[in-house]
Design a protein around this motif. Structure first.
Motif, PDB file in Angstrom:
ATOM      1  N   ASN A 185       0.813  -1.211   0.000  1.00 47.44           N
ATOM      2  CA  ASN A 185       0.000   0.000   0.000  1.00 47.44           C
ATOM      3  C   ASN A 185       0.849   1.265   0.000  1.00 47.44           C
ATOM      4  N   LYS A 186       2.006   1.209   0.642  1.00 50.07           N
ATOM      5  CA  LYS A 186       2.901   2.373   0.610  1.00 50.07           C
ATOM      6  C   LYS A 186       3.405   2.624  -0.806  1.00 50.07           C
ATOM      7  N   MET A 187       3.738   1.557  -1.532  1.00 46.85           N
ATOM      8  CA  MET A 187       4.159   1.712  -2.922  1.00 46.85           C
ATOM      9  C   MET A 187       3.023   2.297  -3.765  1.00 46.85           C
ATOM     10  N   ARG A 188       1.805   1.829  -3.521  1.00 45.05           N
ATOM     11  CA  ARG A 188       0.659   2.345  -4.266  1.00 45.05           C
ATOM     12  C   ARG A 188       0.424   3.824  -3.961  1.00 45.05           C
ATOM     13  N   ILE A 189       0.562   4.187  -2.701  1.00 44.27           N
ATOM     14  CA  ILE A 189       0.335   5.577  -2.301  1.00 44.27           C
ATOM     15  C   ILE A 189       1.404   6.491  -2.889  1.00 44.27           C
ATOM     16  N   GLN A 190       2.648   6.036  -2.922  1.00 47.47           N
ATOM     17  CA  GLN A 190       3.718   6.836  -3.525  1.00 47.47           C
ATOM     18  C   GLN A 190       3.454   7.048  -5.013  1.00 47.47           C
ATOM     19  N   TYR A 191       2.969   6.013  -5.684  1.00 47.23           N
ATOM     20  CA  TYR A 191       2.592   6.140  -7.098  1.00 47.23           C
ATOM     21  C   TYR A 191       1.439   7.129  -7.248  1.00 47.23           C
ATOM     22  N   ALA A 192       0.415   7.006  -6.389  1.00 48.10           N
ATOM     23  CA  ALA A 192      -0.748   7.890  -6.455  1.00 48.10           C
ATOM     24  C   ALA A 192      -0.351   9.344  -6.185  1.00 48.10           C
ATOM     25  N   ALA A 193       0.566   9.556  -5.269  1.00 51.93           N
ATOM     26  CA  ALA A 193       1.004  10.918  -4.931  1.00 51.93           C
ATOM     27  C   ALA A 193       1.632  11.592  -6.148  1.00 51.93           C
ATOM     28  N   GLN A 194       2.431  10.846  -6.897  1.00 47.37           N
ATOM     29  CA  GLN A 194       3.039  11.407  -8.104  1.00 47.37           C
ATOM     30  C   GLN A 194       1.988  11.697  -9.169  1.00 47.37           C
ATOM     31  N   ARG A 195       1.029  10.806  -9.320  1.00 50.17           N
ATOM     32  CA  ARG A 195      -0.042  11.008 -10.306  1.00 50.17           C
ATOM     33  C   ARG A 195      -0.891  12.224  -9.962  1.00 50.17           C
ATOM     34  N   LEU A 196      -1.148  12.418  -8.698  1.00 42.04           N
ATOM     35  CA  LEU A 196      -1.975  13.553  -8.280  1.00 42.04           C
ATOM     36  C   LEU A 196      -1.320  14.887  -8.611  1.00 42.04           C
ATOM     37  N   VAL A 197       0.000  14.920  -8.545  1.00 43.13           N
ATOM     38  CA  VAL A 197       0.730  16.176  -8.804  1.00 43.13           C
ATOM     39  C   VAL A 197       0.984  16.379 -10.292  1.00 43.13           C
ATOM     40  N   HIS A 198       1.281  15.305 -11.010  1.00 43.20           N
ATOM     41  CA  HIS A 198       1.754  15.440 -12.390  1.00 43.20           C
ATOM     42  C   HIS A 198       0.721  15.024 -13.439  1.00 43.20           C
ATOM     43  N   SER A 199      -0.526  14.821 -13.061  1.00 44.05           N
ATOM     44  CA  SER A 199      -1.569  14.502 -14.039  1.00 44.05           C
ATOM     45  C   SER A 199      -2.843  15.265 -13.681  1.00 44.05           C
ATOM     46  N   GLU A 200      -3.769  15.278 -14.617  1.00 42.72           N
ATOM     47  CA  GLU A 200      -5.052  15.948 -14.395  1.00 42.72           C
ATOM     48  C   GLU A 200      -6.164  14.938 -14.108  1.00 42.72           C
ATOM     49  N   SER A 201      -5.800  13.709 -13.848  1.00 39.58           N
ATOM     50  CA  SER A 201      -6.792  12.680 -13.522  1.00 39.58           C
ATOM     51  C   SER A 201      -7.500  13.024 -12.219  1.00 39.58           C
ATOM     52  N   THR A 202      -8.740  12.603 -12.101  1.00 40.62           N
ATOM     53  CA  THR A 202      -9.481  12.841 -10.862  1.00 40.62           C
ATOM     54  C   THR A 202      -8.917  11.955  -9.750  1.00 40.62           C
ATOM     55  N   VAL A 203      -9.265  12.297  -8.525  1.00 43.14           N
ATOM     56  CA  VAL A 203      -8.798  11.509  -7.387  1.00 43.14           C
ATOM     57  C   VAL A 203      -9.299  10.078  -7.489  1.00 43.14           C
ATOM     58  N   THR A 204     -10.527   9.907  -7.948  1.00 46.38           N
ATOM     59  CA  THR A 204     -11.083   8.553  -8.093  1.00 46.38           C
ATOM     60  C   THR A 204     -10.329   7.752  -9.140  1.00 46.38           C
ATOM     61  N   GLU A 205      -9.991   8.401 -10.270  1.00 46.73           N
ATOM     62  CA  GLU A 205      -9.235   7.711 -11.317  1.00 46.73           C
ATOM     63  C   GLU A 205      -7.849   7.303 -10.814  1.00 46.73           C
ATOM     64  N   VAL A 206      -7.206   8.201 -10.069  1.00 47.30           N
ATOM     65  CA  VAL A 206      -5.888   7.879  -9.508  1.00 47.30           C
ATOM     66  C   VAL A 206      -6.005   6.736  -8.515  1.00 47.30           C
ATOM     67  N   MET A 207      -7.053   6.767  -7.704  1.00 48.89           N
ATOM     68  CA  MET A 207      -7.279   5.711  -6.711  1.00 48.89           C
ATOM     69  C   MET A 207      -7.381   4.345  -7.383  1.00 48.89           C
ATOM     70  N   LEU A 208      -8.178   4.261  -8.449  1.00 51.82           N
ATOM     71  CA  LEU A 208      -8.375   2.991  -9.143  1.00 51.82           C
ATOM     72  C   LEU A 208      -7.098   2.549  -9.855  1.00 51.82           C
ATOM     73  N   ASP A 209      -6.394   3.494 -10.465  1.00 50.84           N
ATOM     74  CA  ASP A 209      -5.148   3.161 -11.155  1.00 50.84           C
ATOM     75  C   ASP A 209      -4.080   2.676 -10.187  1.00 50.84           C
ATOM     76  N   ALA A 210      -4.139   3.156  -8.949  1.00 47.49           N
ATOM     77  CA  ALA A 210      -3.134   2.783  -7.946  1.00 47.49           C
ATOM     78  C   ALA A 210      -3.431   1.440  -7.289  1.00 47.49           C
ATOM     79  N   GLY A 211      -4.584   0.846  -7.606  1.00 47.81           N
ATOM     80  CA  GLY A 211      -4.878  -0.494  -7.084  1.00 47.81           C
ATOM     81  C   GLY A 211      -5.814  -0.518  -5.888  1.00 47.81           C
ATOM     82  N   PHE A 212      -6.480   0.610  -5.592  1.00 48.77           N
ATOM     83  CA  PHE A 212      -7.431   0.651  -4.479  1.00 48.77           C
ATOM     84  C   PHE A 212      -8.851   0.549  -5.016  1.00 48.77           C
ATOM     85  N   ASN A 213      -9.704  -0.133  -4.268  1.00 45.15           N
ATOM     86  CA  ASN A 213     -11.098  -0.318  -4.686  1.00 45.15           C
ATOM     87  C   ASN A 213     -12.073   0.604  -3.961  1.00 45.15           C
TER      88      ASN A 213
END
Length: 337
Positions: free
Chosen positions: A280-308
């Protein structure tokens, strides 16, 4: 003959559990504080109803609402790894109790009842969601604590129900059955606590033995753990396995080519985390980068990072970075500007 109320035995039992734990323990200070409040509250109940010391009744309400609150946050700290809003919960409940005690005494009992039932069901709900969302935790890593926290939630709910019956007995029958209800509640709670105590003691002994085993590992074992960990980490990163929402320990073991037990040992020895926390820490680190460097919504980032679920995503994000995903994006977007 000196009468020893059952509440005093509960107090001694909680004190015994407290002594079994090292003081203070960084990751369990809420649980230790809970045991202290239980010792205090059980002693007050014994003094009030065992020796008719009515004056201690004024000291009971604060302890009564702190027990379910601390039980919930002890569960959050020990199992989830996050304390959430413990300070605000404590402040609000304390103010409510003091206000009711001095201004509207009639609602005081119901505040206590709602606290026990509310936090009891909250522990059960969080317990169910955590088990559902953390398929990577082995039975050895988490199984011993499951009966303990499930039993604690049942105790809270049972206490709320008994308190409700006592209030209704006072309202409808002038309290003629209060003694029997208190005795029944104390006996039932005492039996459950006695049944749960060996689980708690066994869990503490197991964890202490596990920490000793890791700290006393030979250089050969340390090198072996490090090799396994590098093998696991390489496979996770190379194939982006950590982003797979369906990833579980059995699947990870097959992909890496190591037994599940070795995977758990290697990750724990190298990071101090269990498998679920590490992934989960690896997923969160990936999500943190996506949140800053992409325009995807939080929900899209959540799903892409492996959270349901959003609840699990927000909880894990706050555990790693101390803020929720939206706050992280806002803070780092303003910084980059």
């Amino acid at each position: 003959m000196l009468l020893i109320p059952l509440s005093f035995l509960l107090s001694l039992l909680c004190f015994g559990l407290l002594l079994r734990m090292e003081w203070p323990t960084k990751g369990r200070w809420v649980l230790q504080l809970l045991l202290i409040v239980c010792v205090w509250q059980s002693a007050l109940i014994g003094m009030r109803f065992g020796y008719q010391m009515a004056w201690v009744g004024k000291l009971q309400p604060i302890g009564a609402v702190l027990i379910p609150l601390l039980c919930y946050f002890a569960y959050m700290q020990c199992v989830i790894g996050s304390l959430g809003k413990i300070a605000s919960h404590t402040f609000v409940l304390s103010v409510l109790v003091l206000f009711a005690q001095h201004v509207i005494p009639v609602i005081l009992d119901w505040i206590i009842i709602v606290s026990y039932l509310g936090y009891g069901f909250a522990v059960l709900r969080s317990f169910r969601l955590y088990n559902k969302n953390n398929q990577l935790v082995t039975t050895k890593e988490s199984g011993t604590s499951h009966p303990l926290w499930f039993g604690a939630a049942i105790l809270l709910i049972m206490s709320g129900v008994i308190e409700s019956l006592i209030v209704m007995d006072f309202a409808l029958m002038s309290g003629v059955h209060v003694g029997k209800l208190i005795t029944f509640g104390n006996v039932t709670i005492f039996i459950l606590v006695v049944l749960m105590s060996p689980i708690s003691w066994r869990q503490s002994s197991t964890e202490a033995g596990h920490e000793m085993q890791l700290s006393s590992a030979s250089p050969h074992d340390v090198a072996l753990y490090e090799n396994w960990f590098n093998q696991i980490n390489q496979r996770l990163l190379h194939e982006h396995l950590y982003l797979d929402a369906d990833l579980n320990l059995a699947l990870l073991a097959r992909k890496v080519g190591l037994p599940a037990r070795k995977i758990s040992q290697a990750i724990n020895q190298q990071t101090g985390m269990n498998v679920s926390q590490f992934i989960n820490k690896m997923r969160i680190q990936y999500a943190a980068q996506r949140l800053v460097h992409s325009e995807s919504t939080v929900t899209e980032v959540m799903l892409d990072a492996g959270f349901n679920t959003k609840s699990n995503f927000n909880r894990e994000f706050r555990r790693v970075y101390g803020v929720n995903p939206s706050e992280w994006r806002q803070n780092h977007s303003s910084t980059s500007c």
